[in-house]
Design an enzyme around this catalytic site. Structure first.
Site, PDB file in Angstrom:
ATOM      1  N   HIS A 166      49.764  39.605  42.489  1.00 20.10           N
ATOM      2  CA  HIS A 166      48.792  40.534  41.894  1.00 20.10           C
ATOM      3  C   HIS A 166      47.371  39.980  42.006  1.00 20.10           C
ATOM      4  O   HIS A 166      46.478  40.630  42.563  1.00 20.10           O
ATOM      5  CB  HIS A 166      49.159  40.782  40.422  1.00 20.10           C
ATOM      6  CG  HIS A 166      48.233  41.730  39.720  1.00 20.10           C
ATOM      7  ND1 HIS A 166      48.540  43.055  39.537  1.00 20.10           N
ATOM      8  CD2 HIS A 166      47.012  41.558  39.164  1.00 20.10           C
ATOM      9  CE1 HIS A 166      47.541  43.648  38.903  1.00 20.10           C
ATOM     10  NE2 HIS A 166      46.593  42.763  38.654  1.00 20.10           N
ATOM     11  N   GLU A 167      47.179  38.778  41.504  1.00 24.41           N
ATOM     12  CA  GLU A 167      45.829  38.194  41.537  1.00 24.41           C
ATOM     13  C   GLU A 167      45.408  37.930  42.982  1.00 24.41           C
ATOM     14  O   GLU A 167      44.229  38.061  43.311  1.00 24.41           O
ATOM     15  CB  GLU A 167      45.770  36.920  40.694  1.00 24.41           C
ATOM     16  CG  GLU A 167      46.173  37.088  39.216  1.00 24.41           C
ATOM     17  CD  GLU A 167      45.418  38.168  38.459  1.00 24.41           C
ATOM     18  OE1 GLU A 167      44.236  38.416  38.804  1.00 24.41           O
ATOM     19  OE2 GLU A 167      45.993  38.780  37.538  1.00 24.41           O
ATOM     20  N   HIS A 208      43.817  40.977  44.295  1.00 22.57           N
ATOM     21  CA  HIS A 208      42.415  41.062  43.844  1.00 22.57           C
ATOM     22  C   HIS A 208      41.541  40.141  44.697  1.00 22.57           C
ATOM     23  O   HIS A 208      40.445  40.510  45.118  1.00 22.57           O
ATOM     24  CB  HIS A 208      42.294  40.600  42.384  1.00 22.57           C
ATOM     25  CG  HIS A 208      42.693  41.627  41.358  1.00 22.57           C
ATOM     26  ND1 HIS A 208      42.130  42.876  41.301  1.00 22.57           N
ATOM     27  CD2 HIS A 208      43.576  41.568  40.319  1.00 22.57           C
ATOM     28  CE1 HIS A 208      42.657  43.552  40.267  1.00 22.57           C
ATOM     29  NE2 HIS A 208      43.546  42.782  39.662  1.00 22.57           N
ATOM     30  N   GLU A 261      42.212  47.350  41.106  1.00 20.81           N
ATOM     31  CA  GLU A 261      43.596  47.332  40.643  1.00 20.81           C
ATOM     32  C   GLU A 261      44.530  47.936  41.702  1.00 20.81           C
ATOM     33  O   GLU A 261      45.690  47.536  41.804  1.00 20.81           O
ATOM     34  CB  GLU A 261      43.669  48.096  39.312  1.00 20.81           C
ATOM     35  CG  GLU A 261      44.810  47.725  38.411  1.00 20.81           C
ATOM     36  CD  GLU A 261      44.862  46.265  37.974  1.00 20.81           C
ATOM     37  OE1 GLU A 261      43.852  45.535  38.040  1.00 20.81           O
ATOM     38  OE2 GLU A 261      45.952  45.837  37.579  1.00 20.81           O
TER      39      GLU A 261
HETATM   40 CO    CO Z   1      44.639  43.252  37.853  1.00 20.32          CO
END
Ligand code: CO
Length: 514
Positions: free
Chosen positions: A278-279, A282, A308
Protein backbone atom coordinates in the site's frame (compact mmCIF):
# COMPACT_ATOMS: atom_id res chain seq x y z
CA UNK A 1 5.06 44.60 -26.30
CA UNK A 2 8.33 42.75 -25.76
CA UNK A 3 8.89 44.77 -22.60
CA UNK A 4 5.51 43.85 -21.16
CA UNK A 5 5.97 40.17 -22.07
CA UNK A 6 9.28 40.27 -20.22
CA UNK A 7 7.48 41.73 -17.25
CA UNK A 8 5.04 38.80 -17.23
CA UNK A 9 7.86 36.29 -17.66
CA UNK A 10 9.82 37.91 -14.84
CA UNK A 11 6.84 37.87 -12.47
CA UNK A 12 6.13 34.23 -13.31
CA UNK A 13 9.78 33.29 -12.81
CA UNK A 14 9.85 35.05 -9.43
CA UNK A 15 6.61 33.31 -8.36
CA UNK A 16 8.12 29.93 -9.22
CA UNK A 17 11.24 30.78 -7.19
CA UNK A 18 9.03 31.48 -4.18
CA UNK A 19 7.14 28.21 -4.71
CA UNK A 20 10.40 26.29 -5.04
CA UNK A 21 11.58 27.59 -1.66
CA UNK A 22 8.27 26.56 -0.07
CA UNK A 23 8.40 23.06 -1.52
CA UNK A 24 11.99 22.56 -0.38
CA UNK A 25 11.05 23.86 3.05
CA UNK A 26 8.02 21.55 3.25
CA UNK A 27 10.17 18.58 2.26
CA UNK A 28 12.54 19.40 5.12
CA UNK A 29 9.60 19.65 7.54
CA UNK A 30 8.38 16.24 6.38
CA UNK A 31 11.74 14.68 7.26
CA UNK A 32 11.64 16.24 10.75
CA UNK A 33 8.18 14.71 11.17
CA UNK A 34 9.40 11.35 9.80
CA UNK A 35 12.29 11.38 12.25
CA UNK A 36 9.89 12.05 15.12
CA UNK A 37 7.90 8.93 14.18
CA UNK A 38 10.86 6.63 13.52
CA UNK A 39 14.22 7.47 15.12
CA UNK A 40 13.82 10.25 17.68
CA UNK A 41 14.89 9.41 21.24
CA UNK A 42 12.07 9.91 23.80
CA UNK A 43 13.63 12.89 25.56
CA UNK A 44 13.67 14.92 22.34
CA UNK A 45 9.90 15.42 22.30
CA UNK A 46 9.83 18.93 23.82
CA UNK A 47 12.59 20.18 21.54
CA UNK A 48 10.85 18.51 18.61
CA UNK A 49 7.53 20.24 19.32
CA UNK A 50 9.39 23.55 19.37
CA UNK A 51 11.08 22.71 16.08
CA UNK A 52 7.79 21.77 14.48
CA UNK A 53 5.98 24.84 15.83
CA UNK A 54 8.74 27.11 14.50
CA UNK A 55 8.69 25.41 11.12
CA UNK A 56 4.91 25.79 11.03
CA UNK A 57 5.28 29.50 11.73
CA UNK A 58 8.01 30.03 9.13
CA UNK A 59 6.05 27.93 6.62
CA UNK A 60 2.94 30.04 7.18
CA UNK A 61 4.98 33.22 6.64
CA UNK A 62 6.37 31.86 3.38
CA UNK A 63 2.97 30.82 2.03
CA UNK A 64 1.28 34.10 2.95
CA UNK A 65 4.17 36.39 1.90
CA UNK A 66 2.54 39.57 0.46
CA UNK A 67 5.04 39.46 -2.40
CA UNK A 68 3.24 36.34 -3.65
CA UNK A 69 -0.05 38.24 -3.63
CA UNK A 70 1.50 41.08 -5.61
CA UNK A 71 3.09 38.69 -8.13
CA UNK A 72 -0.19 36.82 -8.63
CA UNK A 73 -2.01 40.07 -9.24
CA UNK A 74 0.60 41.21 -11.73
CA UNK A 75 0.43 37.90 -13.62
CA UNK A 76 -3.35 37.51 -13.62
CA UNK A 77 -4.02 41.12 -14.63
CA UNK A 78 -1.41 41.08 -17.36
CA UNK A 79 -2.81 41.59 -20.88
CA UNK A 80 -0.62 38.74 -22.17
CA UNK A 81 -1.72 36.25 -19.50
CA UNK A 82 -3.16 33.97 -22.20
CA UNK A 83 0.28 33.63 -23.73
CA UNK A 84 1.26 31.42 -20.81
CA UNK A 85 1.05 27.72 -21.64
CA UNK A 86 -1.26 25.19 -19.96
CA UNK A 87 1.28 24.13 -17.33
CA UNK A 88 2.17 27.71 -16.46
CA UNK A 89 -1.49 28.70 -16.12
CA UNK A 90 -2.13 25.68 -13.90
CA UNK A 91 0.86 26.64 -11.74
CA UNK A 92 -0.57 30.13 -11.33
CA UNK A 93 -4.03 28.73 -10.52
CA UNK A 94 -2.66 26.36 -7.87
CA UNK A 95 -0.42 29.01 -6.34
CA UNK A 96 -3.34 31.44 -6.17
CA UNK A 97 -5.65 28.86 -4.62
CA UNK A 98 -3.17 28.11 -1.86
CA UNK A 99 -2.37 31.77 -1.27
CA UNK A 100 -6.04 32.79 -1.07
CA UNK A 101 -6.94 29.97 1.31
CA UNK A 102 -4.03 30.52 3.62
CA UNK A 103 -4.31 34.31 3.75
CA UNK A 104 -8.08 34.41 4.33
CA UNK A 105 -7.95 32.28 7.46
CA UNK A 106 -7.31 34.56 10.48
CA UNK A 107 -4.03 33.79 12.22
CA UNK A 108 -5.87 33.54 15.55
CA UNK A 109 -8.01 30.70 14.11
CA UNK A 110 -4.99 28.89 12.63
CA UNK A 111 -3.05 29.05 15.90
CA UNK A 112 -6.05 28.04 18.00
CA UNK A 113 -6.78 25.10 15.68
CA UNK A 114 -3.18 23.86 15.88
CA UNK A 115 -3.29 24.09 19.68
CA UNK A 116 -6.68 22.40 19.93
CA UNK A 117 -5.53 19.66 17.54
CA UNK A 118 -2.74 18.67 19.94
CA UNK A 119 -5.16 18.75 22.91
CA UNK A 120 -7.95 16.85 21.14
CA UNK A 121 -5.64 14.09 19.93
CA UNK A 122 -4.23 13.70 23.43
CA UNK A 123 -7.73 13.54 24.97
CA UNK A 124 -8.85 11.16 22.23
CA UNK A 125 -6.02 8.72 23.07
CA UNK A 126 -6.92 8.76 26.76
CA UNK A 127 -10.67 8.57 26.22
CA UNK A 128 -10.21 5.73 23.74
CA UNK A 129 -8.11 3.78 26.23
CA UNK A 130 -10.77 4.39 28.90
CA UNK A 131 -13.68 3.68 26.50
CA UNK A 132 -15.15 6.98 27.65
CA UNK A 133 -16.74 9.13 24.93
CA UNK A 134 -17.97 11.69 27.47
CA UNK A 135 -14.34 12.51 28.19
CA UNK A 136 -13.55 13.11 24.51
CA UNK A 137 -16.78 14.96 23.64
CA UNK A 138 -15.92 18.52 24.82
CA UNK A 139 -12.64 18.57 22.89
CA UNK A 140 -14.28 17.08 19.82
CA UNK A 141 -16.94 19.78 20.02
CA UNK A 142 -14.24 22.48 20.17
CA UNK A 143 -12.41 20.93 17.22
CA UNK A 144 -15.62 20.67 15.20
CA UNK A 145 -16.48 24.30 15.98
CA UNK A 146 -13.03 25.50 14.85
CA UNK A 147 -13.26 23.53 11.62
CA UNK A 148 -16.79 24.80 11.03
CA UNK A 149 -15.52 28.38 11.35
CA UNK A 150 -12.67 27.66 8.93
CA UNK A 151 -15.08 25.92 6.54
CA UNK A 152 -17.37 28.95 6.46
CA UNK A 153 -14.45 31.20 5.50
CA UNK A 154 -13.08 28.71 2.97
CA UNK A 155 -16.54 28.35 1.43
CA UNK A 156 -16.37 31.97 0.30
CA UNK A 157 -12.75 31.73 -0.88
CA UNK A 158 -13.40 28.53 -2.85
CA UNK A 159 -16.90 29.44 -3.97
CA UNK A 160 -18.45 26.16 -2.79
CA UNK A 161 -22.16 25.77 -2.02
CA UNK A 162 -21.70 24.63 1.59
CA UNK A 163 -19.03 24.79 4.31
CA UNK A 164 -18.58 20.99 4.23
CA UNK A 165 -17.93 21.13 0.46
CA UNK A 166 -15.06 23.54 1.19
CA UNK A 167 -13.47 20.92 3.47
CA UNK A 168 -13.96 18.13 0.92
CA UNK A 169 -12.26 20.39 -1.64
CA UNK A 170 -9.07 20.37 0.45
CA UNK A 171 -8.68 16.65 -0.19
CA UNK A 172 -10.61 16.18 -3.44
CA UNK A 173 -10.66 19.47 -5.37
CA UNK A 174 -13.99 20.16 -7.05
CA UNK A 175 -15.84 17.26 -5.41
CA UNK A 176 -19.08 18.01 -3.50
CA UNK A 177 -21.11 16.30 -0.80
CA UNK A 178 -24.08 16.03 -3.19
CA UNK A 179 -21.97 14.22 -5.80
CA UNK A 180 -20.47 11.92 -3.17
CA UNK A 181 -23.93 11.17 -1.72
CA UNK A 182 -25.09 10.03 -5.15
CA UNK A 183 -21.95 7.95 -5.84
CA UNK A 184 -21.88 6.39 -2.38
CA UNK A 185 -25.60 5.63 -2.49
CA UNK A 186 -25.02 3.41 -5.54
CA UNK A 187 -21.80 2.03 -4.13
CA UNK A 188 -23.50 0.97 -0.91
CA UNK A 189 -26.12 -1.21 -2.53
CA UNK A 190 -23.54 -2.78 -4.85
CA UNK A 191 -21.19 -3.58 -1.97
CA UNK A 192 -23.92 -4.97 0.28
CA UNK A 193 -24.94 -7.37 -2.48
CA UNK A 194 -21.38 -8.71 -2.89
CA UNK A 195 -20.88 -8.97 0.88
CA UNK A 196 -24.06 -11.02 1.22
CA UNK A 197 -23.02 -13.37 -1.59
CA UNK A 198 -19.59 -13.92 0.00
CA UNK A 199 -20.86 -14.39 3.54
CA UNK A 200 -23.51 -16.92 2.53
CA UNK A 201 -21.24 -18.88 0.14
CA UNK A 202 -20.52 -22.46 1.24
CA UNK A 203 -16.81 -22.10 0.39
CA UNK A 204 -15.14 -20.13 3.21
CA UNK A 205 -11.41 -19.49 3.71
CA UNK A 206 -9.26 -20.92 6.52
CA UNK A 207 -7.73 -17.76 8.00
CA UNK A 208 -5.91 -19.56 10.81
CA UNK A 209 -2.89 -19.85 8.46
CA UNK A 210 -2.48 -16.07 8.73
CA UNK A 211 -1.83 -16.45 12.47
CA UNK A 212 1.36 -18.46 12.03
CA UNK A 213 4.26 -16.84 13.79
CA UNK A 214 6.79 -15.24 11.43
CA UNK A 215 9.81 -13.58 13.11
CA UNK A 216 10.26 -9.85 12.47
CA UNK A 217 13.69 -10.38 10.86
CA UNK A 218 12.09 -12.63 8.25
CA UNK A 219 9.30 -10.13 7.68
CA UNK A 220 11.88 -7.40 7.04
CA UNK A 221 13.36 -9.48 4.24
CA UNK A 222 9.87 -10.00 2.82
CA UNK A 223 9.38 -6.20 2.80
CA UNK A 224 12.58 -5.75 0.81
CA UNK A 225 11.53 -8.40 -1.68
CA UNK A 226 8.13 -6.72 -2.11
CA UNK A 227 9.77 -3.32 -2.63
CA UNK A 228 12.05 -4.88 -5.24
CA UNK A 229 9.05 -6.45 -6.99
CA UNK A 230 7.22 -3.14 -7.41
CA UNK A 231 10.40 -1.26 -8.35
CA UNK A 232 10.54 0.86 -5.21
CA UNK A 233 14.29 1.09 -4.70
CA UNK A 234 15.40 0.93 -1.06
CA UNK A 235 18.71 -0.87 -1.53
CA UNK A 236 20.86 0.31 -4.41
CA UNK A 237 23.35 3.20 -4.42
CA UNK A 238 20.75 5.13 -6.40
CA UNK A 239 17.91 4.40 -3.96
CA UNK A 240 15.33 7.13 -3.37
CA UNK A 241 13.36 5.26 -0.73
CA UNK A 242 13.62 3.41 2.57
CA UNK A 243 11.46 1.34 4.88
CA UNK A 244 11.24 1.99 8.60
CA UNK A 245 8.90 0.94 11.40
CA UNK A 246 6.11 2.91 13.08
CA UNK A 247 2.88 2.14 14.93
CA UNK A 248 0.80 3.24 11.93
CA UNK A 249 2.29 2.88 8.46
CA UNK A 250 2.63 6.02 6.32
CA UNK A 251 4.47 7.50 3.34
CA UNK A 252 6.25 10.84 3.27
CA UNK A 253 8.68 12.64 0.99
CA UNK A 254 9.28 14.33 -2.30
CA UNK A 255 10.63 12.98 -5.62
CA UNK A 256 14.10 11.57 -4.77
CA UNK A 257 13.46 11.00 -1.07
CA UNK A 258 10.15 9.19 -0.52
CA UNK A 259 10.05 7.00 2.57
CA UNK A 260 7.54 4.44 3.75
CA UNK A 261 6.95 2.82 7.11
CA UNK A 262 5.35 -0.43 8.18
CA UNK A 263 4.48 -2.30 11.35
CA UNK A 264 5.52 -5.90 11.98
CA UNK A 265 3.18 -8.18 13.94
CA UNK A 266 4.76 -11.58 14.54
CA UNK A 267 1.35 -13.26 14.76
CA UNK A 268 -0.13 -11.42 11.76
CA UNK A 269 2.56 -11.50 9.09
CA UNK A 270 0.18 -10.50 6.27
CA UNK A 271 -0.42 -7.13 7.89
CA UNK A 272 3.00 -5.79 6.97
CA UNK A 273 2.93 -7.36 3.50
CA UNK A 274 -0.10 -5.30 2.56
CA UNK A 275 1.13 -2.18 4.36
CA UNK A 276 4.35 -2.27 2.34
CA UNK A 277 2.47 -2.76 -0.92
CA UNK A 278 0.00 0.00 0.00
CA UNK A 279 2.60 2.55 1.06
CA UNK A 280 4.81 1.45 -1.82
CA UNK A 281 1.97 2.38 -4.19
CA UNK A 282 1.87 5.85 -2.65
CA UNK A 283 5.66 6.14 -2.92
CA UNK A 284 5.74 5.19 -6.61
CA UNK A 285 3.31 8.02 -7.36
CA UNK A 286 5.43 10.62 -5.54
CA UNK A 287 8.67 9.37 -7.10
CA UNK A 288 7.36 9.27 -10.65
CA UNK A 289 5.85 12.73 -10.92
CA UNK A 290 7.34 14.46 -13.99
CA UNK A 291 10.95 15.41 -13.33
CA UNK A 292 10.59 18.70 -15.24
CA UNK A 293 7.81 19.77 -12.85
CA UNK A 294 9.85 19.34 -9.69
CA UNK A 295 9.59 22.46 -7.47
CA UNK A 296 6.39 23.59 -9.22
CA UNK A 297 2.81 23.34 -7.91
CA UNK A 298 1.94 21.10 -10.85
CA UNK A 299 4.62 18.62 -9.71
CA UNK A 300 2.44 17.28 -6.90
CA UNK A 301 -0.26 14.60 -6.75
CA UNK A 302 -3.74 15.25 -8.16
CA UNK A 303 -5.72 14.59 -4.96
CA UNK A 304 -5.92 12.38 -1.88
CA UNK A 305 -8.39 10.16 -3.70
CA UNK A 306 -6.00 9.67 -6.62
CA UNK A 307 -3.15 9.02 -4.23
CA UNK A 308 -5.25 6.38 -2.54
CA UNK A 309 -6.14 4.89 -5.93
CA UNK A 310 -2.44 4.23 -6.49
CA UNK A 311 -1.83 2.63 -3.10
CA UNK A 312 -4.92 0.44 -3.37
CA UNK A 313 -4.11 -0.53 -6.92
CA UNK A 314 -0.78 -1.95 -5.79
CA UNK A 315 -2.09 -3.38 -2.51
CA UNK A 316 -5.40 -4.89 -3.64
CA UNK A 317 -5.73 -5.14 -7.40
CA UNK A 318 -2.16 -6.43 -7.85
CA UNK A 319 -1.11 -7.50 -4.34
CA UNK A 320 -4.19 -9.58 -3.46
CA UNK A 321 -4.47 -11.17 -6.90
CA UNK A 322 -3.98 -14.86 -7.58
CA UNK A 323 -1.42 -14.00 -10.27
CA UNK A 324 0.82 -12.06 -7.90
CA UNK A 325 0.83 -14.89 -5.37
CA UNK A 326 1.44 -17.55 -8.00
CA UNK A 327 4.75 -15.74 -8.44
CA UNK A 328 5.44 -14.55 -4.90
CA UNK A 329 4.21 -17.35 -2.62
CA UNK A 330 7.27 -19.56 -3.30
CA UNK A 331 9.48 -16.55 -2.50
CA UNK A 332 7.53 -15.85 0.70
CA UNK A 333 7.94 -19.48 1.74
CA UNK A 334 11.66 -19.28 1.04
CA UNK A 335 12.07 -16.14 3.12
CA UNK A 336 10.17 -17.42 6.14
CA UNK A 337 12.14 -20.53 7.01
CA UNK A 338 9.53 -23.25 6.48
CA UNK A 339 6.74 -21.81 8.66
CA UNK A 340 4.52 -21.37 5.61
CA UNK A 341 5.82 -24.24 3.47
CA UNK A 342 2.56 -26.20 3.40
CA UNK A 343 0.35 -23.29 2.25
CA UNK A 344 -1.50 -23.80 -1.01
CA UNK A 345 -1.94 -20.99 -3.53
CA UNK A 346 -5.73 -21.25 -3.49
CA UNK A 347 -5.94 -21.43 0.29
CA UNK A 348 -3.63 -18.49 0.82
CA UNK A 349 -5.24 -16.23 -1.80
CA UNK A 350 -8.70 -16.95 -0.36
CA UNK A 351 -7.50 -16.27 3.20
CA UNK A 352 -6.03 -12.85 2.34
CA UNK A 353 -9.30 -11.97 0.59
CA UNK A 354 -11.74 -13.03 3.31
CA UNK A 355 -14.86 -10.87 3.29
CA UNK A 356 -16.35 -10.30 6.70
CA UNK A 357 -18.37 -7.39 8.08
CA UNK A 358 -16.46 -5.98 11.04
CA UNK A 359 -16.37 -3.01 13.37
CA UNK A 360 -12.86 -1.66 12.70
CA UNK A 361 -12.15 0.24 9.48
CA UNK A 362 -8.41 -0.36 9.29
CA UNK A 363 -8.91 -4.12 9.57
CA UNK A 364 -11.67 -4.20 6.95
CA UNK A 365 -11.39 -6.19 3.71
CA UNK A 366 -11.54 -4.69 0.23
CA UNK A 367 -15.34 -5.18 -0.11
CA UNK A 368 -16.65 -4.01 3.27
CA UNK A 369 -14.12 -1.15 3.48
CA UNK A 370 -16.29 1.19 1.45
CA UNK A 371 -19.20 0.71 3.87
CA UNK A 372 -17.05 1.98 6.76
CA UNK A 373 -16.26 5.07 4.69
CA UNK A 374 -19.85 5.68 3.62
CA UNK A 375 -20.91 5.70 7.30
CA UNK A 376 -18.24 8.27 8.19
CA UNK A 377 -19.07 10.46 5.21
CA UNK A 378 -22.80 10.50 5.99
CA UNK A 379 -22.13 11.41 9.61
CA UNK A 380 -19.77 14.27 8.67
CA UNK A 381 -22.18 15.57 6.08
CA UNK A 382 -25.09 15.55 8.56
CA UNK A 383 -22.93 17.06 11.29
CA UNK A 384 -22.02 20.06 9.13
CA UNK A 385 -25.63 20.36 7.95
CA UNK A 386 -26.75 20.58 11.59
CA UNK A 387 -28.79 17.36 11.34
CA UNK A 388 -26.80 15.59 14.05
CA UNK A 389 -24.82 16.94 16.99
CA UNK A 390 -21.54 15.84 18.56
CA UNK A 391 -23.26 14.29 21.64
CA UNK A 392 -25.46 12.17 19.31
CA UNK A 393 -22.50 10.73 17.37
CA UNK A 394 -22.12 7.41 19.25
CA UNK A 395 -25.78 6.56 18.83
CA UNK A 396 -25.85 7.53 15.14
CA UNK A 397 -22.61 5.61 14.57
CA UNK A 398 -23.85 2.43 16.21
CA UNK A 399 -27.17 2.53 14.35
CA UNK A 400 -25.43 2.87 11.01
CA UNK A 401 -23.04 0.00 11.78
CA UNK A 402 -26.02 -2.19 12.62
CA UNK A 403 -27.86 -1.16 9.47
CA UNK A 404 -24.99 -1.13 6.91
CA UNK A 405 -22.70 -3.87 8.23
CA UNK A 406 -24.94 -5.86 10.56
CA UNK A 407 -22.52 -5.60 13.48
CA UNK A 408 -23.15 -4.53 17.08
CA UNK A 409 -20.71 -1.95 18.44
CA UNK A 410 -20.09 -2.80 22.11
CA UNK A 411 -18.29 0.34 23.22
CA UNK A 412 -17.21 3.66 21.68
CA UNK A 413 -13.51 2.76 21.41
CA UNK A 414 -14.44 0.21 18.74
CA UNK A 415 -17.07 2.65 17.48
CA UNK A 416 -17.02 6.39 17.02
CA UNK A 417 -13.60 6.81 18.69
CA UNK A 418 -11.66 4.28 16.60
CA UNK A 419 -10.10 6.79 14.16
CA UNK A 420 -7.88 9.79 14.84
CA UNK A 421 -9.17 11.89 11.91
CA UNK A 422 -11.92 13.82 13.70
CA UNK A 423 -9.77 14.41 16.78
CA UNK A 424 -7.23 16.01 14.45
CA UNK A 425 -9.90 18.10 12.73
CA UNK A 426 -9.59 16.26 9.39
CA UNK A 427 -13.26 16.47 8.42
CA UNK A 428 -13.74 15.88 4.70
CA UNK A 429 -10.83 13.43 4.48
CA UNK A 430 -12.67 10.10 4.74
CA UNK A 431 -14.45 10.13 1.36
CA UNK A 432 -11.10 10.11 -0.48
CA UNK A 433 -10.41 6.54 0.72
CA UNK A 434 -13.49 5.17 -1.05
CA UNK A 435 -13.03 7.46 -4.04
CA UNK A 436 -9.57 5.89 -4.35
CA UNK A 437 -11.15 2.44 -4.71
CA UNK A 438 -13.60 3.75 -7.30
CA UNK A 439 -10.87 5.47 -9.36
CA UNK A 440 -8.80 2.29 -9.04
CA UNK A 441 -11.60 0.24 -10.63
CA UNK A 442 -11.85 2.71 -13.51
CA UNK A 443 -8.08 2.73 -14.00
CA UNK A 444 -8.05 -1.06 -14.05
CA UNK A 445 -10.71 -1.15 -16.77
CA UNK A 446 -8.72 1.36 -18.82
CA UNK A 447 -5.46 -0.53 -18.25
CA UNK A 448 -7.05 -3.80 -19.37
CA UNK A 449 -7.83 -2.24 -22.75
CA UNK A 450 -4.17 -1.24 -23.22
CA UNK A 451 -2.55 -4.23 -21.51
CA UNK A 452 -4.90 -7.22 -21.83
CA UNK A 453 -2.07 -9.54 -20.75
CA UNK A 454 -1.17 -7.70 -17.55
CA UNK A 455 -2.15 -10.59 -15.27
CA UNK A 456 0.20 -13.00 -17.02
CA UNK A 457 3.03 -10.47 -16.73
CA UNK A 458 2.43 -10.28 -12.96
CA UNK A 459 2.32 -14.08 -12.75
CA UNK A 460 5.65 -14.14 -14.61
CA UNK A 461 7.11 -11.91 -11.89
CA UNK A 462 7.10 -8.62 -13.79
CA UNK A 463 5.38 -5.51 -12.43
CA UNK A 464 7.20 -3.26 -14.91
CA UNK A 465 4.38 -3.12 -17.49
CA UNK A 466 1.71 -2.23 -14.92
CA UNK A 467 3.99 0.34 -13.32
CA UNK A 468 4.76 1.89 -16.71
CA UNK A 469 1.04 2.16 -17.41
CA UNK A 470 0.36 3.88 -14.08
CA UNK A 471 3.25 6.29 -14.66
CA UNK A 472 2.11 7.06 -18.23
CA UNK A 473 -1.57 7.48 -17.36
CA UNK A 474 -1.64 8.91 -13.84
CA UNK A 475 1.73 9.95 -12.41
CA UNK A 476 2.84 11.89 -15.48
CA UNK A 477 -0.08 14.32 -15.15
CA UNK A 478 0.93 15.41 -11.65
CA UNK A 479 -1.48 18.11 -10.55
CA UNK A 480 -2.24 19.38 -14.06
CA UNK A 481 -5.96 18.55 -13.72
CA UNK A 482 -8.58 18.37 -11.01
CA UNK A 483 -9.57 14.76 -10.23
CA UNK A 484 -12.83 14.89 -12.22
CA UNK A 485 -10.89 15.98 -15.32
CA UNK A 486 -8.05 13.52 -14.80
CA UNK A 487 -10.31 10.47 -14.48
CA UNK A 488 -12.10 11.55 -17.65
CA UNK A 489 -8.84 12.09 -19.53
CA UNK A 490 -7.45 8.70 -18.52
CA UNK A 491 -10.57 6.55 -18.81
CA UNK A 492 -12.82 8.55 -21.15
CA UNK A 493 -15.53 8.61 -18.48
CA UNK A 494 -16.50 10.67 -15.47
CA UNK A 495 -16.42 9.05 -12.05
CA UNK A 496 -18.47 5.84 -12.05
CA UNK A 497 -18.67 2.91 -9.65
CA UNK A 498 -19.49 0.29 -12.27
CA UNK A 499 -15.90 -0.86 -13.08
CA UNK A 500 -14.99 -1.19 -9.38
CA UNK A 501 -18.09 -3.27 -8.62
CA UNK A 502 -17.50 -5.42 -11.71
CA UNK A 503 -13.88 -6.03 -10.64
CA UNK A 504 -15.04 -7.06 -7.15
CA UNK A 505 -17.81 -9.31 -8.42
CA UNK A 506 -15.52 -11.15 -10.86
CA UNK A 507 -12.78 -11.59 -8.29
CA UNK A 508 -14.96 -12.67 -5.37
CA UNK A 509 -17.26 -14.95 -7.35
CA UNK A 510 -14.12 -16.85 -8.41
CA UNK A 511 -12.82 -16.99 -4.83
CA UNK A 512 -16.07 -17.90 -3.12
CA UNK A 513 -17.66 -19.85 -5.95
CA UNK A 514 -20.95 -17.95 -5.74
CO1 CO B 1 -3.10 5.27 1.89
Amino acid sequence: MAGSMNELAAAYKRLMEKVKEMLIFQSAASIIYWDMQTKMPPRAITLRSQQLALMEKIGHKMVTDPEIGALLEKILDHPDFDSLDEVQRRNVHLAKKEYDERTKLPEELVVETARQRAVSIDTWKKAKAARDYARFRPDLEKMFELRRRAAEILMDVKGTATPYDALIDIFEPGMTADAISRIFGELRSGLVEIVEKCVSAPRQPDVSILRRRVPVEDQRRVSEALAAFIGYDVKSKEAGGRIDETEHPFTTGYYDDVRITTHYHEDRFASSIFSVLHEGGHALYDQNLPREWMYQPVGTACSYGFHESQSRFVENIVGRSREFWSHFLPELKGLTGGVLSDLTLDGFVHAINKVEPSKIRIEADEVTYGLHIIIRFEIERDLFAGKVTVPELPQVWNEKYREYLGVEVEHDSEGVMQDTHWAGGSFGYFPSYALGNIYGGQLLAAMERDLPGWRSRIAAGSFAEVKRWLVDHVHRYGNLYDPADLIKRVTGEGITIEPFLRYLDEKYSALYGY
